[in-house]
Enzyme design. Sequence first.
Site, short mmCIF file in Angstrom:
data_model
loop_
_atom_site.label_atom_id
_atom_site.label_comp_id
_atom_site.label_asym_id
_atom_site.label_seq_id
_atom_site.Cartn_x
_atom_site.Cartn_y
_atom_site.Cartn_z
N SER A 143 63.84 68.33 -45.27
CA SER A 143 63.18 67.28 -44.49
C SER A 143 62.89 67.67 -43.04
CB SER A 143 64.02 66.01 -44.54
OG SER A 143 64.18 65.60 -45.87
N ARG A 158 58.97 73.79 -37.10
CA ARG A 158 59.92 73.52 -36.00
C ARG A 158 61.10 72.74 -36.57
NH1 ARG A 158 55.69 70.26 -35.70
NH2 ARG A 158 56.00 68.00 -35.80
N ASP A 196 60.65 63.68 -49.81
CA ASP A 196 61.27 62.48 -50.38
C ASP A 196 60.25 61.47 -50.93
OD1 ASP A 196 60.36 61.77 -47.88
OD2 ASP A 196 62.26 60.98 -47.15
#
Length: 471
Positions: A143, A158, A196
């Site tokens: 995530s 990043r 997700d």
Amino acid sequence: MSLDTEVDKIVSEFAVTQETLQKGVERFIELATAGLNSDEDKYGLPMIPTFVTSIPTGKEKGILFAADLGGTNFRVCSVALNGDHTFKLIQQKSHIPAELMTSTSDELFSYLASKVKNFLETHHEGAVTSTGSQKFKMGFTFSFPVSQTALNAGTLLRWTKGFNIPDTVGQEVVSLFQMHLDAQEIPVTVSALSNDTVGTLLARSYTGSNKEGTTVLGCIFGTGTNGAYNEKLENIKKLPAEVREKLKAQGVTHMVINTEWGSFDNQLKVLPNTKYDAQVDELTGNKGFHMFEKRVSGMFLGEILRHILVDLHSKGVLFTQYASYESLPHRLRTPWDLDSEVLSLIEIDESTNLQATELSLKQALRLPTTTEERLAIQKLTRAVAKRSAYLAAIPIAAILHMTESFKGHNVEVDVGADGSVVEFYPGFRTMMRDAIAQTQIGAKGERRLHINIAKDGSSVGAALCALSEKD
């Protein structure tokens, strides 16, 4: 200037008209189409190709694994698919030590691999020591912002959420993870990099019985908001021609698109923009971006209400026992201290003189209130929540419209949803449906729409992503 007058004025500012809903649907389709064609429009919808090309039917069988690095915790789970829309989930959660969040790639991914090994040894005895070349498929939910180039490949752009490991930025994360799994001789192949929202779509597609129609959309309305749906390959024009041709040759007709709809209408051409929205935006680290999310998701609802309450105090109509802003309770002056869970309690309070609200505000904000103030706060809470639910209808209606989901005789359509707001906020789904009926979908379409909670979407969906891997 009375409290009632001021509250009614704010409530009217938060009303979402049918015209706004329909213009929102048109704007969403316009930006989504542009996002499918190219990545050039920085203000549009990213519409990220996920390379997930297989939607479960519920008849799949076997054991799949999933790993989920969502923040400060790492989850490993196994999903035993029973082939009848049911599954058995076993999962294990580990906390990421703070020092590993700023260490090196090798240290972090070696730790993650060790947790996968530990999970297999604990819950699937014999899997690690089994001889032969059989490897289990694993989906990996990572995530953090990545540029995905294939089903099982993505480059880290990043770090966020407190992680800062410079030597990982620009690296392909699946390869890093696989290297450490192999080094520890763990019989697992990371077959898919998952998201997700995509997971929610796949999990609901597997568990849905098809009595309520095909699952066309997976969406999350929780701390944040996002959606994913299945798009025709021919419409994803930004995919390189050679990639499209290769997929077509494999018999692929559709690919799941991660819309990243939190950034819908950053230019605010359609979305409402009260002064409270502007104040909340100023407090965020990504000013001017994710403007849809900042009006809809759970992270922001309490903060919007807090700004309204402080403003009404400054006008001298609320909390008049406090002479100045500085004398207000500290928590009422602290950004992000009013949780949307408190709003959900206020929303349904029918106690005498709203005593439950009185208690909630005392516990959450150390804020004493009068009956009149509580009635005003409840009215404002309901306005903020209703606006959120009405705006949430826009992307759902737009995608159903774009994909012509209701085409055919009496077609039923299923939407898989996950997240604390859509699951637990009182009346949220009902308000969302009311708004969908006012869009281009109409009341007839809304009656044929089913919005169902996709349990364990992130874990189960990540595992199901691995099914798209071509053997």
